[in-house]
Design an enzyme around this catalytic site. Structure first.
Site, PDB file in Angstrom:
ATOM      1  CB  SER A 145     -13.581  29.027 138.043  1.00 49.13           C
ATOM      2  OG  SER A 145     -13.242  28.739 139.386  1.00 49.13           O
ATOM      3  CE1 TYR A 158     -17.971  26.190 138.268  1.00 50.69           C
ATOM      4  CE2 TYR A 158     -15.852  26.226 139.395  1.00 50.69           C
ATOM      5  CZ  TYR A 158     -16.898  26.890 138.790  1.00 50.69           C
ATOM      6  OH  TYR A 158     -16.889  28.256 138.711  1.00 50.69           O
TER       7      TYR A 158
END
Length: 181
Positions: A145, A158
């Protein structure tokens, strides 16, 4: 007539394992791989979503093995790899797509995020790469990501997990590229 990308990137005869395969990007990855000619092992926790993945892959004329597994546990990735290898003998393409994020970061959320986003891909690669190395061919795709380098508020776990996944991918590349993996 096959889509143009199949002529260039055909995967006929290849076996792919995709995590997070029951929805979103993972489900679409299953469809694209099947459309390119690959048989697909769809791995996720969502039984209904896995049924949709199976139907989508089989509608494209490819085989689909569905496996319910939790990538946040040690046994989930290891069991999925073992079941896929037992069923099909080898995996040519591994797509580590499963991921999760928690806005509230407790220790439990931190650990779960690291387990799903980083440890799961590590365990699957550890189980499937030896066969790829032995055959001197294979592909491992780790879905990361932009949050790994451009952080946003309330996504510490994350971001850390995806940055770790990027580092793991670099290590896999340097160690396994000589074996065409």
């Amino acid at each position: 007539m096959a889509p143009a990308f199949v002529e260039r990137f055909g995967l006929t005869g290849k076996r792919a394992l995709v995590t997070g395969a029951s929805k979103g990007i993972g489900l679409e990855i299953c469809k694209v791989l099947a459309d390119a000619g690959a048989d697909v092992v769809a791995v996720a926790r969502d039984r209904e979503g896995l049924a949709e993945a199976r139907a989508s892959v089989e509608a494209l004329g490819r085989r689909c093995l569905v496996l319910e597994a939790d990538m946040g546990t040690v046994d989930g990735p290891r069991g999925a790899a073992r079941a896929a290898l037992d069923a099909w003998g080898g995996i040519d393409i591994l797509v580590n797509n499963a991921g999760m994020s928690f806005v509230e970061t407790t220790v439990e959320h931190w650990d779960r995020t690291q387990a799903v986003n980083l440890r799961g891909p590590f365990l699957l690669a550890q189980a499937l790469a030896p066969g790829m190395i032995e055959r001197r061919q294979g592909k491992i795709v780790n879905i990361s990501s932009q949050t790994s380098s451009i952080v946003i508020p309330d996504h510490a776990a994350y971001a850390a997990s995806k940055n770790g996944l990027n580092a793991l991918t670099k290590c896999m590349t340097i160690e396994w590229a000589p074996f065409n993996v």
